[in-house]
Design a protein around this motif. Structure first.
Motif, PDB file in Angstrom:
ATOM      1  N   PHE A  51     -13.063  -2.730   7.578  1.00 39.27           N
ATOM      2  CA  PHE A  51     -11.978  -1.903   8.069  1.00 39.27           C
ATOM      3  C   PHE A  51     -12.297  -0.323   7.616  1.00 39.27           C
ATOM      4  O   PHE A  51     -11.974  -0.182   6.580  1.00 39.27           O
ATOM      5  N   TRP A  60       0.817  -1.280   0.117  1.00 38.57           N
ATOM      6  CA  TRP A  60       0.155  -0.105   0.188  1.00 38.57           C
ATOM      7  C   TRP A  60       0.981   1.334   0.017  1.00 38.57           C
ATOM      8  O   TRP A  60       1.768   1.373   0.983  1.00 38.57           O
ATOM      9  N   TYR A 103     -12.987   2.844   3.307  1.00 41.52           N
ATOM     10  CA  TYR A 103     -13.377   1.521   3.621  1.00 41.52           C
ATOM     11  C   TYR A 103     -12.466   0.571   2.977  1.00 41.52           C
ATOM     12  O   TYR A 103     -12.298   0.528   1.909  1.00 41.52           O
ATOM     13  N   MET A 104     -11.888  -0.367   3.594  1.00 42.81           N
ATOM     14  CA  MET A 104     -10.997  -1.614   3.327  1.00 42.81           C
ATOM     15  C   MET A 104     -12.157  -2.915   3.560  1.00 42.81           C
ATOM     16  O   MET A 104     -12.416  -3.123   4.633  1.00 42.81           O
ATOM     17  N   THR A 140      -4.344   4.985   9.516  1.00 43.71           N
ATOM     18  CA  THR A 140      -4.202   3.793  10.154  1.00 43.71           C
ATOM     19  C   THR A 140      -5.371   2.684   9.750  1.00 43.71           C
ATOM     20  O   THR A 140      -6.328   3.169   9.232  1.00 43.71           O
ATOM     21  N   ILE A 141      -5.017   1.457   9.650  1.00 42.45           N
ATOM     22  CA  ILE A 141      -5.885   0.399   9.612  1.00 42.45           C
ATOM     23  C   ILE A 141      -6.148  -0.221  10.869  1.00 42.45           C
ATOM     24  O   ILE A 141      -5.419  -0.810  11.175  1.00 42.45           O
ATOM     25  N   TYR A 177      -5.150  -4.146  12.121  1.00 46.39           N
ATOM     26  CA  TYR A 177      -3.743  -4.608  11.513  1.00 46.39           C
ATOM     27  C   TYR A 177      -2.565  -4.096  12.195  1.00 46.39           C
ATOM     28  O   TYR A 177      -1.471  -4.010  11.596  1.00 46.39           O
ATOM     29  N   TYR A 234     -10.564   2.729   7.496  1.00 44.28           N
ATOM     30  CA  TYR A 234      -9.371   3.482   7.480  1.00 44.28           C
ATOM     31  C   TYR A 234      -9.505   4.959   7.775  1.00 44.28           C
ATOM     32  O   TYR A 234     -10.493   5.265   7.226  1.00 44.28           O
TER      33      TYR A 234
END
Ligand code: K7E
Ligand code: CUA
Length: 686
Positions: free
Chosen positions: A654, A610, A672-673, A626-627, A630, A656
């Motif tokens: 997730f 990433w 969003y992840m 931040t994620i 993780y 972020y």
């Protein structure tokens, strides 16, 4: 006295000083006359307000004078940067003088989340990995930082780089002062603990790392019964490549030393350039074992009246190493003790008694030793040392190292008090020595060419200022250079005891600012600064105008670890997500107030690389990222491009988001992840 409120700035300053002078008188008279002030009527209303404030807060005229010397109005910058070791925090503090405001903590040996140091970002993960792994194979995540050293040109700080050691693991760090970030960690390949680092030679070709506790070089096991034959001391000279901004291990070397505990070192300068001086303790070679009925270390290592200062010919040693006259230990070239003796690289000088600091005067002519169990400082003359080496000596220690005659090389001894440790210098011919047991800073006069700089007779104690409490190191402005400033001194005290409000059994350290600008006996403490994050040892103070850091990274897409644009950085307009089998590459940009892309859809089991580029050019427009879950956090400063990698091991949703409050719509700076579960992923592929 008439106060003119519409006067120009210099006039206002004069007025302010007059007010303060009046105030000083006023407060004294207030105290004498129970509030009946005879001079009060002469000053204007505003001044009476100040007086009332001072009264209410119980401030004395001295307090007010000290406040005026340190108070730095909002928006005004300090005169000096102080770079202090952060002790067990493993970091470095940056403090402004005279305000004593902490401006920054530089992450060095310890992961630091705000700076995104060690929380996924590749460059910082690589730097931390250079520091090596712990015995259990996990990364080392702390350090015991002791002695910072600023880079020098011609013996003066040049403001380009900062070095610091980790005593616990024998490591060095290189910090680039263009962005105040750590660029390199170096693990000493032959020993586990260092203390005599870091010290710089006058042009920073070499960074000195002395050892501390003797051990078999290369870390191999040997019974402590074999201490005198199998255990060694060492000093390592790291070559610094200024163009690359990195230590070059390939061009570095070490010298094997007897198994005394080498303590601190200092580099020669001017006349003594090319020589290095290190003191030692435990020349008794005590090996402890109090549980077996042996003397405990602290007394076993304190039997001798004299220990041995190591005088090392670095210039010649570098030639010997370059010629390959070395032995490899763990693939690192080491000049053996026998070679060092045969080539005339190493001499000893008796030094009293279990000394701590060794410090070279600004002219390079004198070397000052402070023996912590001796009330004197002992001063050696470089000229006399050279003459004694020329004359030769038949005296040696049990390893065959020549010992020069103490009386032939000693210039002076000055009785200062109990527990002298470290010495610094000013521009008025004075030296300053910390007295740990006396809990004081001693000012004493130097001789030689320094004698004419003050009215005090040479080699005499001039005054002592009590400090609170138990001072370790002290540091003066530009104090390790060929031209110290003589303005401020910071006393780095080990104990705070009653100085601050109670915070439980673990108390902060106490840095105290002293004004050393006046000669003679006047040397007041101005200010106390609690240090809450570790026990700092040494610091250096540099003029603020010598440091010129970048405001923002020079170009968008900048990689701080190469100090160049990263050609693979995510670019504005080219944001994308690329899939190649299970490998997913995300190219993202950040600007107030959005990340592009705002949705990243991947599958459980993917390996994700990433990239994020902060495309801002505005000062202070930093974004964080931040994620959750993780353990990823990065700081992306204006222009910076970062990369982190992870395996998408957990499926789910997730969110972020940006972790720096960067704009009114900062909370909306998110995305969003989506990690699709692997079973549904395979179902989707079918
Ligand atoms: Cu604490 Cu320089 Cu490591 Cu003396 S050292 S105090
Ligand atoms: Cu970017 Cu908040």
């Amino acid at each position: 006295m008439r106060l003119n409120r519409s006067s120009t700035r210099p006039l206002m300053l004069v007025t302010a000083l007059m007010i303060l002078a009046a105030l000083a008188v006023l407060i004294v008279s207030c105290r004498d006359n129970a509030g009946q002030s005879s001079t009060g009527a002469q000053v204007a209303g505003a001044t009476e307000d100040i007086n009332a404030i001072a009264e209410a807060r119980g401030l004395t005229p001295t307090d007010i004078a000290n406040a005026v010397k340190t108070y730095t109005p909002s928006g005004r910058h300090d005169e000096y940067y102080l770079f202090a070791s952060g002790g067990q925090s493993g970091q470095v503090y940056v403090i402004g003088l005279p305000s004593m405001r902490i401006i920054k903590q530089i992450a060095v040996f310890t992961p630091e989340p705000w700076q995104g140091y060690g929380y996924g970002e590749q460059g910082t993960m690589d730097v931390l990995a250079q520091g090596g792994t712990a015995a259990n194979g996990n990364p080392l995540t702390w350090g015991d930082t002791h002695h910072p050293a600023l880079s020098e040109t011609g013996g003066d700080y040049d403001g380009q780089f900062l070095f610091i050691n980790d005593k616990a693991n024998a490591r060095l760090a290189v910090i680039d002062l263009r962005d105040f970030e750590t660029k390199q960690l170096v693990k000493n390949p032959i020993t586990l603990s260092d203390h005599g680092g870091t010290f710089s030679t006058p042009n920073t070709e070499w960074i000195i790392e002395g050892g501390q506790y003797a051990m078999p070089l290369g870390f191999e096991y040997s019974s402590i019964a074999n201490y005198e034959t199998d255990y060694q001391g060492m000093i390592t000279f790291w070559h610094f490549d200024r163009d690359k901004g990195r230590i070059d291990p390939e061009a570095s070397f070490a010298i094997e030393l007897p198994p005394y505990w080498q303590d601190l070192c200092d580099s020669g300068k001017l006349v003594s350039d090319g020589w290095v001086f290190c003191n030692s303790i435990n020349t008794e070679m005590a090996t402890g074992g109090v549980e077996l009925g042996n003397p405990p270390f602290e007394s076993g290592a304190s039997q001798n009246d004299m220990d041995l200062m190591h005088v090392i010919n670095l210039k010649k040693a570098a030639e010997v190493a370059a010629a390959g006259n070395t032995t490899d230990i763990n693939n690192f070239p080491v000049i053996t003790l026998d070679t060092a003796i045969a080539e005339g690289l190493l001499y000893f000088i008796p030094e009293p008694k279990s000394p701590h600091g060794v410090d070279v005067t600004p002219d390079g002519e004198f070397i000052v030793i402070a023996g912590k169990l001796d009330p004197h400082v002992t001063v050696y003359s470089f000229d006399k040392i050279m003459a004694a080496i020329e004359t030769g000596t038949s005296d040696t220690d049990q390893f065959g190292v020549p010992i020069l005659d103490f009386d032939a090389v000693m210039e002076a001894q000055v009785e200062l008090g109990l527990g002298p440790l470290h010495t610094q210098f000013d521009n008025k011919g004075y030296a300053y020595t910390s007295l740990f047991l006396d809990s004081a800073v001693a000012r004493w006069s130097l001789g030689g060419s320094f004698d004419e700089l003050n009215d005090d007779p040479p080699w005499t104690l001039v005054t002592k200022t009590p400090v609170q409490y138990n001072i370790g190191h002290l540091v003066t402005a530009e104090g390790d250079t060929v031209s110290p400033d003589g303005t401020y001194l910071v006393s780095m005290n080990k104990w705070a005891v009653d100085r601050f409000m109670p915070v439980g059994p673990l108390l902060p350290q106490n840095f105290q600012l002293l004004d050393i600008s006046a000669p003679g006996a006047n040397m007041p403490v101005l200010y106390d600064l609690p240090i809450p994050d570790g026990e700092p040892h040494y610091a250096q103070i540099i003029k603020a105008d010598k440091i010129s850091p970048w405001d923002v990274y020079p170009e968008v897409g900048w990689n701080p670890h190469t100090q160049a644009v990263n050609p693979d950085a995510a670019k504005q307009g080219e944001e994308r997500i690329v899939r190649d089998g299970n490998n997913v590459e995300v190219y993202m940009t950040a600007i107030r107030s959005h990340f592009t892309p705002e949705r990243v859809e991947i599958r459980e089991g993917d390996h994700v690389t990433w990239h994020i580029t902060n495309i801002e050019r505005a000062l202070d427009a930093t974004h964080g990222f931040t994620i959750p879950a993780y353990n990823i956090h990065v700081s992306i400063e204006p222009g910076e491009a970062v990369t982190f990698e992870f395996d998408a091991t957990q499926n789910g949703v997730f969110s972020y988001y940006c972790t720096e409050f960067c704009s009114a719509l900062h909370l909306e700076m998110m995305g969003y992840m989506l990690v699709e579960p692997s079973d549904s992923a395979s179902a989707a592929t079918d």
